[in-house]
Design an enzyme around this catalytic site. Structure first.
Site, PDB file in Angstrom:
ATOM      1  N   GLN A 111     -14.733   1.180   4.437  1.00  0.00           N
ATOM      2  CA  GLN A 111     -14.301   1.523   5.796  1.00  0.00           C
ATOM      3  C   GLN A 111     -14.931   0.603   6.843  1.00  0.00           C
ATOM      4  O   GLN A 111     -14.307   0.267   7.843  1.00  0.00           O
ATOM      5  CB  GLN A 111     -14.673   2.992   6.090  1.00  0.00           C
ATOM      6  CG  GLN A 111     -13.924   3.606   7.257  1.00  0.00           C
ATOM      7  CD  GLN A 111     -12.531   4.083   6.886  1.00  0.00           C
ATOM      8  OE1 GLN A 111     -12.357   4.701   5.835  1.00  0.00           O
ATOM      9  NE2 GLN A 111     -11.554   3.809   7.707  1.00  0.00           N
ATOM     10  N   LYS A 114     -12.846  -2.554   6.798  1.00  0.00           N
ATOM     11  CA  LYS A 114     -11.478  -2.208   7.207  1.00  0.00           C
ATOM     12  C   LYS A 114     -11.436  -2.031   8.720  1.00  0.00           C
ATOM     13  O   LYS A 114     -10.583  -2.587   9.414  1.00  0.00           O
ATOM     14  CB  LYS A 114     -11.083  -0.898   6.503  1.00  0.00           C
ATOM     15  CG  LYS A 114      -9.675  -0.444   6.755  1.00  0.00           C
ATOM     16  CD  LYS A 114      -9.411   0.999   6.325  1.00  0.00           C
ATOM     17  CE  LYS A 114      -9.754   1.321   4.915  1.00  0.00           C
ATOM     18  NZ  LYS A 114      -9.140   2.594   4.437  1.00  0.00           N
ATOM     19  N   LYS A 126     -17.709   7.958   6.230  1.00  0.00           N
ATOM     20  CA  LYS A 126     -16.785   8.762   5.417  1.00  0.00           C
ATOM     21  C   LYS A 126     -17.475  10.071   5.086  1.00  0.00           C
ATOM     22  O   LYS A 126     -18.700  10.125   5.007  1.00  0.00           O
ATOM     23  CB  LYS A 126     -16.453   8.024   4.119  1.00  0.00           C
ATOM     24  CG  LYS A 126     -15.156   8.459   3.479  1.00  0.00           C
ATOM     25  CD  LYS A 126     -13.993   7.689   4.039  1.00  0.00           C
ATOM     26  CE  LYS A 126     -12.664   8.220   3.547  1.00  0.00           C
ATOM     27  NZ  LYS A 126     -11.562   7.300   3.876  1.00  0.00           N
ATOM     28  N   ASP A 166      -8.103  12.454   5.151  1.00  0.00           N
ATOM     29  CA  ASP A 166      -8.013  11.623   3.952  1.00  0.00           C
ATOM     30  C   ASP A 166      -7.381  12.558   2.907  1.00  0.00           C
ATOM     31  O   ASP A 166      -6.781  13.574   3.281  1.00  0.00           O
ATOM     32  CB  ASP A 166      -9.420  11.116   3.524  1.00  0.00           C
ATOM     33  CG  ASP A 166      -9.361   9.957   2.538  1.00  0.00           C
ATOM     34  OD1 ASP A 166      -9.204   8.815   2.979  1.00  0.00           O
ATOM     35  OD2 ASP A 166      -9.446  10.188   1.317  1.00  0.00           O
ATOM     36  N   THR A 209      -0.471   4.835   8.344  1.00  0.00           N
ATOM     37  CA  THR A 209      -1.022   4.150   7.169  1.00  0.00           C
ATOM     38  C   THR A 209       0.119   3.502   6.388  1.00  0.00           C
ATOM     39  O   THR A 209       0.078   2.310   6.052  1.00  0.00           O
ATOM     40  CB  THR A 209      -1.820   5.119   6.270  1.00  0.00           C
ATOM     41  OG1 THR A 209      -2.719   5.858   7.094  1.00  0.00           O
ATOM     42  CG2 THR A 209      -2.591   4.372   5.199  1.00  0.00           C
ATOM     43  N   GLY A 237       1.973   8.548  -6.210  1.00  0.00           N
ATOM     44  CA  GLY A 237       1.607   9.638  -5.311  1.00  0.00           C
ATOM     45  C   GLY A 237       2.838  10.144  -4.565  1.00  0.00           C
ATOM     46  O   GLY A 237       3.947   9.604  -4.707  1.00  0.00           O
ATOM     47  N   GLY A 239       1.901  11.835  -1.296  1.00  0.00           N
ATOM     48  CA  GLY A 239       1.209  12.369  -0.112  1.00  0.00           C
ATOM     49  C   GLY A 239       1.601  11.633   1.149  1.00  0.00           C
ATOM     50  O   GLY A 239       2.624  10.941   1.208  1.00  0.00           O
ATOM     51  N   VAL A 241       0.475   8.967   2.671  1.00  0.00           N
ATOM     52  CA  VAL A 241       0.604   7.502   2.652  1.00  0.00           C
ATOM     53  C   VAL A 241       1.920   7.101   1.981  1.00  0.00           C
ATOM     54  O   VAL A 241       2.683   6.269   2.504  1.00  0.00           O
ATOM     55  CB  VAL A 241      -0.616   6.859   1.955  1.00  0.00           C
ATOM     56  CG1 VAL A 241      -0.469   5.359   1.895  1.00  0.00           C
ATOM     57  CG2 VAL A 241      -1.912   7.233   2.677  1.00  0.00           C
ATOM     58  N   TRP A 243       4.587   8.811   1.717  1.00  0.00           N
ATOM     59  CA  TRP A 243       5.683   9.209   2.609  1.00  0.00           C
ATOM     60  C   TRP A 243       5.937   8.152   3.697  1.00  0.00           C
ATOM     61  O   TRP A 243       7.071   7.729   3.923  1.00  0.00           O
ATOM     62  CB  TRP A 243       5.336  10.580   3.212  1.00  0.00           C
ATOM     63  CG  TRP A 243       6.167  11.006   4.363  1.00  0.00           C
ATOM     64  CD1 TRP A 243       7.448  11.475   4.311  1.00  0.00           C
ATOM     65  CD2 TRP A 243       5.781  11.024   5.754  1.00  0.00           C
ATOM     66  NE1 TRP A 243       7.886  11.771   5.583  1.00  0.00           N
ATOM     67  CE2 TRP A 243       6.883  11.509   6.480  1.00  0.00           C
ATOM     68  CE3 TRP A 243       4.619  10.673   6.436  1.00  0.00           C
ATOM     69  CZ2 TRP A 243       6.856  11.651   7.867  1.00  0.00           C
ATOM     70  CZ3 TRP A 243       4.579  10.817   7.813  1.00  0.00           C
ATOM     71  CH2 TRP A 243       5.688  11.302   8.518  1.00  0.00           C
TER      72      TRP A 243
HETATM   73  N1  GLU Z   1      -8.868   8.071   5.646  1.00  0.00           N
HETATM   74  C1  GLU Z   1      -8.181   6.963   6.249  1.00  0.00           C
HETATM   75  C2  GLU Z   1      -8.705   5.667   5.688  1.00  0.00           C
HETATM   76  O1  GLU Z   1      -9.037   5.608   4.523  1.00  0.00           O
HETATM   77  C3  GLU Z   1      -8.176   7.041   7.780  1.00  0.00           C
HETATM   78  C4  GLU Z   1      -9.515   7.113   8.440  1.00  0.00           C
HETATM   79  C5  GLU Z   1      -9.448   7.375   9.943  1.00  0.00           C
HETATM   80  O2  GLU Z   1      -8.370   7.470  10.509  1.00  0.00           O
HETATM   81  O3  GLU Z   1     -10.540   7.469  10.531  1.00  0.00           O
HETATM   82  O4  GLU Z   1      -8.764   4.645   6.320  1.00  0.00           O
END
Ligand code: GLU
Length: 447
Positions: A111, A114, A126, A166, A209, A237, A239, A241, A243
């Site tokens: 993260q 990212k 997280k 998540d 996402t 999946g 879910g 994402v 979708w």
């Molecule tokens: N869980 C999502 C990710 O893996 C989004 C995290 C967020 O929006 O803070 O990036």
């Protein structure tokens, strides 16, 4: 160089025993970033990677709640505050029975980079719990969320740490978590993202996402003179994402052939479009995680019980489910079957061996930390809207999201293109994500 990487990994492994997912994420990063650091005087010798792999703070706590039968239940809650060099900690909360320290540390680590790639001012974090909302009543989920937030609320805040959803945490859970935070702290703030539109959420956040993954895939295909139109796509999946990916692929003229669950995968030769994509939402809301539900509604499709979705023939493969769902043998099968592009929509869905194999075949491959950053980018845009107390239109958010994804693609190209013109997106994403965090850390001194 090999020795340098191995020495570093030996130190990380000694400090973090029994954390295989975390070690995997760090190794993938170290293999591309250590050679870069060694060649840059500014970064060399500052122990930046040792600092970055140590969370700034790790919080674990007991979450007790009472189920519908009156039984007392005990779960474990976590929040990993990994790095705040470029902004408040930011990252989702996962509720799933597979959640443990190793899984959350790998997610928090990814993260950090990212979020850096989005160019928005967000650090990395997280959290989550081994609580599984599957099969629980609404009232049980609410009591659990309230208990979880009763502890978490003292560690987070709009300028400190901003969680989101998540796996296992969607709009329902975010609503309950927000309600409890507001009740205890007596403040209405943008402390969570992924909120409902009625109370400070952002349009396009649910789709973001998946949309971002497809925008990124579009950019990758462009580098080889291809486009999404007319391509077949295998996804895993069903879910949030998956979708979002299905919506955007259909809009751009691609054809979705598959979805999957822990029970097997669905192959729909007619394509999963229109009301079938809406049905994915119903499947998810049902609280049942069987992909087989799809054939009960659409009997023309075929259910392959217990099989991996990656045995199908498709131009593009987009893993949207969870970590380590695509192994080396799956990568071989996909490439044998003519797949030209593999985009990670989930976090770390490909194993290290799978990634090595894909890159050795010079197939387009994007790691999740670049390709799925659209979700957290839209979260960053939700934070901005909350701060300025305005709501942007769907068009405005979508436009900004697309710009961010194109920007991430450009950063990957800048740092990942080799002499032959091939883009190694792993290297590109890792180095581009690292540079901003490292520069901020160096400027802030030894803290
Ligand atoms: N869980 C999502 C990710 O893996 C989004 C995290 C967020 O929006 O803070 O990036």
């Amino acid at each position: 160089m090999e020795e340098k990487i191995n020495n570093f990994m030996a130190q990380v492994e000694a400090k973090n025993p029994n954390e295989p997912e975390f070690i995997q994420a760090v190794r993938e990063f170290a293999e591309t970033v250590i050679p870069f650091i060694a060649a840059e005087r500014k970064y060399d010798g500052k122990h930046l990677l040792l600092r970055i792999t140590e969370p700034e703070r790790t919080i674990t706590f007991r979450v007790t709640w009472v189920d519908d039968k009156g039984e007392i239940r005990v779960n474990r809650g976590f929040r990993i505050q990994m790095n705040s060099a470029i902004g408040p900690y930011k990252g989702g909360i996962r509720f799933h029975n597979s959640v443990n320290l190793s899984v959350l540390k790998f997610l928090a680590f990814e993260q950090v980079f990212k979020n850096s790639l989005t160019t928005l001012p967000m650090g990395g974090g997280k959290g989550g719990s081994d609580f599984d909302p599957q099969g629980k009543s609404d009232a049980e989920v609410m009591r659990f969320c309230q208990s979880f937030m009763t502890e978490l609320c003292r560690h987070i805040g709009p300028e400190i740490d901003v969680p989101a959803g998540d796996i296992g945490v969607g709009s329902r859970e975010i609503g309950y978590l927000f309600g409890q935070y507001k009740r205890i702290r007596n403040e209405f703030t943008g402390v969570l993202t992924g909120k409902g539109i009625a109370y400070g959420g952002s349009l396009i956040r649910p789709e973001a996402t998946g949309y971002g993954v497809v925008y990124f895939t579009e950019q990758m295909l462009r580098t080889i003179g291809q486009e999404i139109k007319g391509k077949t796509v295998a996804i895993s999946g069903f879910g949030n994402v998956a979708w979002g990916v299905a919506l955007k692929i259909n809009e751009l003229g691609g054809k979705i052939l598959t979805i999957s669950g822990p029970d097997g995968y669905i192959y729909d030769a007619d394509g999963i479009s229109g009301e079938k994509v809406d049905y994915m939402l119903e499947m998810r809301a049902s609280g049942d995680n069987r992909a087989e539900m799809y054939v009960e509604k659409y009997p023309n499709a075929v259910f392959h019980k217990g099989k991996s979705v990656w045995e199908v023939k498709a131009d593009i493969a987009i893993p949207c489910a969870t970590q380590n769902e695509l192994h080396e043998a799956d990568a071989k099968k996909l490439i044998e079957n003519g797949t030209i592009c593999i985009t990670e929509a989930a976090n770390m869905p490909c194993t290290l061996d799978a990634i090595k194999y894909i890159l050795s075949k010079k197939v387009l491959y994007a790691p999740g930390k670049a390709a799925n950053a659209g979700g957290v980018a839209a979260s960053g845009l939700e934070m901005t809207q909350n701060s300025i107390r305005l709501n942007w239109s769907s068009e405005e958010v979508d436009h900004r999201l697309k710009d961010i994804m194109v920007g991430i693609h450009n950063q990957c190209k800048k740092y990942g293109t080799d002499e032959t013109g091939f883009v190694d997106y792993v290297k590109g994403a890792n180095i581009a994500g690292f540079v901003k965090v490292a520069d901020a850390m160096l400027a802030q001194g030894v803290v």
